[in-house]
Motif scaffolding. Structure first.
Motif, PDB file in Angstrom:
ATOM      1  N   GLY A 128      -7.059  -1.555  19.117  1.00  0.00           N
ATOM      2  CA  GLY A 128      -6.463  -2.214  20.280  1.00  0.00           C
ATOM      3  C   GLY A 128      -6.885  -3.666  20.391  1.00  0.00           C
ATOM      4  O   GLY A 128      -6.067  -4.538  20.671  1.00  0.00           O
ATOM      5  N   ALA A 129      -8.167  -3.928  20.164  1.00  0.00           N
ATOM      6  CA  ALA A 129      -8.663  -5.304  20.226  1.00  0.00           C
ATOM      7  C   ALA A 129      -8.050  -6.155  19.121  1.00  0.00           C
ATOM      8  O   ALA A 129      -7.641  -7.297  19.354  1.00  0.00           O
ATOM      9  CB  ALA A 129     -10.191  -5.318  20.128  1.00  0.00           C
ATOM     10  N   ILE A 130      -7.976  -5.611  17.926  1.00  0.00           N
ATOM     11  CA  ILE A 130      -7.358  -6.333  16.806  1.00  0.00           C
ATOM     12  C   ILE A 130      -5.913  -6.683  17.150  1.00  0.00           C
ATOM     13  O   ILE A 130      -5.482  -7.834  17.016  1.00  0.00           O
ATOM     14  CB  ILE A 130      -7.419  -5.494  15.512  1.00  0.00           C
ATOM     15  N   LEU A 131      -5.176  -5.690  17.612  1.00  0.00           N
ATOM     16  CA  LEU A 131      -3.767  -5.901  17.935  1.00  0.00           C
ATOM     17  C   LEU A 131      -3.592  -6.894  19.072  1.00  0.00           C
ATOM     18  O   LEU A 131      -2.703  -7.754  19.037  1.00  0.00           O
ATOM     19  CB  LEU A 131      -3.093  -4.571  18.265  1.00  0.00           C
ATOM     20  N   PHE A 132      -4.449  -6.800  20.086  1.00  0.00           N
ATOM     21  CA  PHE A 132      -4.332  -7.732  21.206  1.00  0.00           C
ATOM     22  C   PHE A 132      -4.528  -9.170  20.730  1.00  0.00           C
ATOM     23  O   PHE A 132      -3.760 -10.064  21.088  1.00  0.00           O
ATOM     24  CB  PHE A 132      -5.316  -7.411  22.326  1.00  0.00           C
ATOM     25  N   LEU A 166     -13.886  -3.747  10.291  1.00  0.00           N
ATOM     26  CA  LEU A 166     -12.710  -4.593  10.481  1.00  0.00           C
ATOM     27  C   LEU A 166     -11.763  -4.454   9.292  1.00  0.00           C
ATOM     28  O   LEU A 166     -10.553  -4.293   9.474  1.00  0.00           O
ATOM     29  CB  LEU A 166     -13.112  -6.054  10.687  1.00  0.00           C
ATOM     30  N   THR A 167     -12.315  -4.466   8.099  1.00  0.00           N
ATOM     31  CA  THR A 167     -11.493  -4.287   6.892  1.00  0.00           C
ATOM     32  C   THR A 167     -10.759  -2.954   6.932  1.00  0.00           C
ATOM     33  O   THR A 167      -9.546  -2.894   6.673  1.00  0.00           O
ATOM     34  CB  THR A 167     -12.372  -4.371   5.622  1.00  0.00           C
ATOM     35  N   ASN A 168     -11.458  -1.880   7.270  1.00  0.00           N
ATOM     36  CA  ASN A 168     -10.835  -0.546   7.325  1.00  0.00           C
ATOM     37  C   ASN A 168      -9.730  -0.473   8.369  1.00  0.00           C
ATOM     38  O   ASN A 168      -8.647   0.076   8.114  1.00  0.00           O
ATOM     39  CB  ASN A 168     -11.883   0.529   7.605  1.00  0.00           C
ATOM     40  N   GLN A 169      -9.983  -1.024   9.543  1.00  0.00           N
ATOM     41  CA  GLN A 169      -8.988  -0.966  10.608  1.00  0.00           C
ATOM     42  C   GLN A 169      -7.766  -1.812  10.274  1.00  0.00           C
ATOM     43  O   GLN A 169      -6.633  -1.416  10.552  1.00  0.00           O
ATOM     44  CB  GLN A 169      -9.607  -1.407  11.939  1.00  0.00           C
ATOM     45  N   LEU A 170      -7.990  -2.967   9.668  1.00  0.00           N
ATOM     46  CA  LEU A 170      -6.859  -3.808   9.254  1.00  0.00           C
ATOM     47  C   LEU A 170      -6.020  -3.090   8.205  1.00  0.00           C
ATOM     48  O   LEU A 170      -4.784  -3.124   8.267  1.00  0.00           O
ATOM     49  CB  LEU A 170      -7.358  -5.152   8.716  1.00  0.00           C
ATOM     50  N   ARG A 171      -6.652  -2.423   7.270  1.00  0.00           N
ATOM     51  CA  ARG A 171      -5.910  -1.668   6.250  1.00  0.00           C
ATOM     52  C   ARG A 171      -5.075  -0.565   6.866  1.00  0.00           C
ATOM     53  O   ARG A 171      -3.917  -0.358   6.485  1.00  0.00           O
ATOM     54  CB  ARG A 171      -6.881  -1.071   5.224  1.00  0.00           C
ATOM     55  N   LYS A 172      -5.660   0.162   7.816  1.00  0.00           N
ATOM     56  CA  LYS A 172      -4.912   1.246   8.470  1.00  0.00           C
ATOM     57  C   LYS A 172      -3.704   0.706   9.237  1.00  0.00           C
ATOM     58  O   LYS A 172      -2.617   1.292   9.178  1.00  0.00           O
ATOM     59  CB  LYS A 172      -5.831   2.034   9.399  1.00  0.00           C
ATOM     60  N   GLU A 214      -2.137  -2.012   8.594  1.00  0.00           N
ATOM     61  CA  GLU A 214      -1.173  -2.476   7.588  1.00  0.00           C
ATOM     62  C   GLU A 214      -0.407  -1.293   6.997  1.00  0.00           C
ATOM     63  O   GLU A 214       0.817  -1.353   6.840  1.00  0.00           O
ATOM     64  CB  GLU A 214      -1.906  -3.246   6.494  1.00  0.00           C
ATOM     65  N   GLU A 215      -1.093  -0.205   6.702  1.00  0.00           N
ATOM     66  CA  GLU A 215      -0.436   1.000   6.170  1.00  0.00           C
ATOM     67  C   GLU A 215       0.595   1.549   7.146  1.00  0.00           C
ATOM     68  O   GLU A 215       1.616   2.091   6.728  1.00  0.00           O
ATOM     69  CB  GLU A 215      -1.475   2.085   5.876  1.00  0.00           C
ATOM     70  N   CYS A 216       0.331   1.410   8.432  1.00  0.00           N
ATOM     71  CA  CYS A 216       1.263   1.893   9.462  1.00  0.00           C
ATOM     72  C   CYS A 216       2.448   0.952   9.658  1.00  0.00           C
ATOM     73  O   CYS A 216       3.367   1.268  10.404  1.00  0.00           O
ATOM     74  CB  CYS A 216       0.529   2.056  10.797  1.00  0.00           C
ATOM     75  N   GLY A 217       2.402  -0.226   9.027  1.00  0.00           N
ATOM     76  CA  GLY A 217       3.497  -1.182   9.178  1.00  0.00           C
ATOM     77  C   GLY A 217       3.434  -1.972  10.463  1.00  0.00           C
ATOM     78  O   GLY A 217       4.423  -2.566  10.892  1.00  0.00           O
ATOM     79  N   ILE A 218       2.239  -2.023  11.079  1.00  0.00           N
ATOM     80  CA  ILE A 218       2.090  -2.709  12.355  1.00  0.00           C
ATOM     81  C   ILE A 218       1.641  -4.153  12.164  1.00  0.00           C
ATOM     82  O   ILE A 218       2.016  -5.031  12.935  1.00  0.00           O
ATOM     83  CB  ILE A 218       1.111  -1.932  13.264  1.00  0.00           C
ATOM     84  N   ILE A 219       0.835  -4.391  11.141  1.00  0.00           N
ATOM     85  CA  ILE A 219       0.432  -5.756  10.833  1.00  0.00           C
ATOM     86  C   ILE A 219       0.790  -6.099   9.395  1.00  0.00           C
ATOM     87  O   ILE A 219       1.005  -5.212   8.571  1.00  0.00           O
ATOM     88  CB  ILE A 219      -1.074  -6.022  11.079  1.00  0.00           C
ATOM     89  N   LYS A 220       0.833  -7.390   9.147  1.00  0.00           N
ATOM     90  CA  LYS A 220       1.154  -7.902   7.816  1.00  0.00           C
ATOM     91  C   LYS A 220      -0.010  -8.757   7.346  1.00  0.00           C
ATOM     92  O   LYS A 220      -0.568  -9.554   8.108  1.00  0.00           O
ATOM     93  CB  LYS A 220       2.439  -8.719   7.895  1.00  0.00           C
ATOM     94  N   ARG A 221      -0.359  -8.597   6.080  1.00  0.00           N
ATOM     95  CA  ARG A 221      -1.446  -9.356   5.454  1.00  0.00           C
ATOM     96  C   ARG A 221      -0.813 -10.301   4.441  1.00  0.00           C
ATOM     97  O   ARG A 221      -0.074  -9.864   3.567  1.00  0.00           O
ATOM     98  CB  ARG A 221      -2.373  -8.361   4.766  1.00  0.00           C
ATOM     99  N   THR A 222      -1.115 -11.582   4.546  1.00  0.00           N
ATOM    100  CA  THR A 222      -0.601 -12.569   3.611  1.00  0.00           C
ATOM    101  C   THR A 222      -1.779 -13.224   2.899  1.00  0.00           C
ATOM    102  O   THR A 222      -2.654 -13.797   3.550  1.00  0.00           O
ATOM    103  CB  THR A 222       0.230 -13.652   4.326  1.00  0.00           C
ATOM    104  N   VAL A 223      -1.793 -13.114   1.565  1.00  0.00           N
ATOM    105  CA  VAL A 223      -2.856 -13.700   0.758  1.00  0.00           C
ATOM    106  C   VAL A 223      -2.327 -14.974   0.118  1.00  0.00           C
ATOM    107  O   VAL A 223      -1.270 -14.969  -0.510  1.00  0.00           O
ATOM    108  CB  VAL A 223      -3.328 -12.714  -0.341  1.00  0.00           C
ATOM    109  N   PHE A 224      -3.058 -16.059   0.281  1.00  0.00           N
ATOM    110  CA  PHE A 224      -2.677 -17.335  -0.301  1.00  0.00           C
ATOM    111  C   PHE A 224      -3.520 -17.582  -1.552  1.00  0.00           C
ATOM    112  O   PHE A 224      -4.735 -17.404  -1.524  1.00  0.00           O
ATOM    113  CB  PHE A 224      -2.888 -18.469   0.706  1.00  0.00           C
ATOM    114  N   PRO A 225      -2.882 -17.994  -2.643  1.00  0.00           N
ATOM    115  CA  PRO A 225      -3.600 -18.195  -3.915  1.00  0.00           C
ATOM    116  C   PRO A 225      -4.370 -19.516  -3.950  1.00  0.00           C
ATOM    117  O   PRO A 225      -3.998 -20.453  -4.658  1.00  0.00           O
ATOM    118  CB  PRO A 225      -2.473 -18.169  -4.946  1.00  0.00           C
TER     119      PRO A 225
END
Length: 116
Positions: free
Chosen positions: A27-31, A56-62, A64-75
């Motif tokens: 909830g905090a991450i999403l807020f 934090l890493t685990n929660q972000l992955r979960k 992302e797997e649910c399609g709620i957040i997007k992770r963008t990696v810049f090279p």
């Protein structure tokens, strides 16, 4: 709309929602993502006292797997990773801001009760 046991392995749709976004940290991450639009890992960590890097890493992955957040990696060096709500995740914004309001009301309620 599905609310029957045969359509869903959960008892009801609220259980599904809580499975996806519930828990101490999601909830905090999403807020913070709803409030700021795009945040980096370190920025999220600063905004959420008490969360460690692994959690934090685990929660972000979960999320992302649910399609709620997007992770963008810049090279680039050092690596830059941005997190933001997906279009589907954006639908949580009104709920998150209402939960924030409810949290403030809850604090006020208990503060008033303690004063009496």
């Amino acid at each position: 709309m599905r609310d029957t046991q045969e359509d869903c392995p959960f008892g009801c749709a609220v259980e599904v929602a809580m499975d996806a976004i519930g828990g101490r940290w999601k909830g905090a991450i999403l807020f913070h993502l709803a409030d700021e639009k795009v945040l980096r890992f370190g920025e999220l960590r600063k905004r959420i006292p008490g969360i460690n890097q692994r959690m934090l890493t685990n929660q972000l992955r979960k999320l992302e797997e649910c399609g709620i957040i997007k992770r963008t990696v810049f090279p680039v060096v050092p690596p830059r990773v941005d997190y933001e709500l997906t279009e589907f995740g954006e639908t949580l914004k009104p709920i998150l801001f209402q939960l924030k309001k409810w949290g403030h009301d809850y604090i006020d309620y208990h503060t008033a009760a303690a004063d009496n």
